[in-house]
Scaffold this motif. Structure first.
Motif, PDB file in Angstrom:
ATOM      1  N   GLU A 234      -1.126  -4.185  43.613  1.00 19.18           N
ATOM      2  CA  GLU A 234      -0.340  -5.291  43.064  1.00 19.18           C
ATOM      3  C   GLU A 234      -0.187  -6.432  44.070  1.00 19.18           C
ATOM      4  OE1 GLU A 234       1.491  -7.258  40.042  1.00 19.18           O
ATOM      5  OE2 GLU A 234       0.567  -5.293  39.894  1.00 19.18           O
ATOM      6  N   PHE A 235       0.053  -6.089  45.337  1.00 18.62           N
ATOM      7  CA  PHE A 235       0.253  -7.105  46.370  1.00 18.62           C
ATOM      8  C   PHE A 235      -0.665  -6.835  47.562  1.00 18.62           C
ATOM      9  CE2 PHE A 235       4.313  -6.667  44.113  1.00 18.62           C
ATOM     10  CZ  PHE A 235       4.436  -7.959  43.632  1.00 18.62           C
TER      11      PHE A 235
ATOM     12  N   ARG B 237      -9.125  -6.682  43.018  1.00 18.88           N
ATOM     13  CA  ARG B 237      -7.697  -6.339  42.994  1.00 18.88           C
ATOM     14  C   ARG B 237      -7.566  -4.829  42.799  1.00 18.88           C
ATOM     15  NH1 ARG B 237      -3.417  -8.063  38.472  1.00 18.88           N
ATOM     16  NH2 ARG B 237      -1.536  -7.450  39.581  1.00 18.88           N
TER      17      ARG B 237
END
Length: 170
Positions: free
Chosen positions: A141-142, A138
């Motif tokens: 965030e998206f 990750r």
């Protein structure tokens, strides 16, 4: 530190419990730990696993590595299930793709958060191996799901949040 927030912990076990609580608070339902095989790593990992289970999180991965060894690569491969003798799907992938198969395989990742209770320098080595072996970390965030599907041959990979401890001061 950039935000001016510091958290003090009293022991490796306190840190492991705090990370499990943070995983719950941040909405990570599946967690794993990959720790050094030493007193600090063992204490952190055991407390993390115990607290995660107590909180109702699924602990779907546990692994350890020799912090004094010359290379973490074999232990990272084992943790990710990338040992052909132990993983028939991976063995078949290598038969079809040859040596390229090490780089274009998407491992079966069953956790959304990975706790690395180690110093920043060794944790950085582990963190570098993960994307090299097809683990999506990750970084935003998206993440773009279409880009991830294309990159992984039509399969949507599990995106993993890395979590460190007090040893990650760099």
């Amino acid at each position: 530190p950039a935000a001016g927030v510091f958290r003090m912990v009293g022991s490796p076990a306190d840190e492991g419990r705090a990370v499990a609580q943070l995983a719950l608070a941040e909405g990570f339902p599946t967690v794993a730990v990959f720790a050094p095989r030493d007193d600090v790593g063992g204490e952190s990992a055991a407390a993390f696993i115990e607290e995660a289970k107590r909180l109702g999180l699924q602990v779907t991965g546990e692994g350890a590595y020799d912090p004094t060894g010359g290379s973490l690569e074999p232990e990272v491969k084992d943790f990710l299930g990338m040992v052909p003798a132990k993983n028939p799907r991976f063995a078949e992938h290598l038969r079809r793709n040859g040596k390229k198969g090490w780089l274009n395989y998407t491992p079966d990742i069953s956790f959304s958060l990975l706790y690395l209770p180690d110093r920043y320098d060794r944790a950085a080595l582990v963190a570098a191996f993960l994307p090299y072996y097809g683990v999506e970390l990750r970084t935003t965030e998206f993440p773009d799901p279409e880009r991830l599907r294309r990159k992984h041959g039509g399969v949507m990979p599990q995106v993993v949040q890395l979590m460190g401890g007090s040893g990650w001061h760099h």
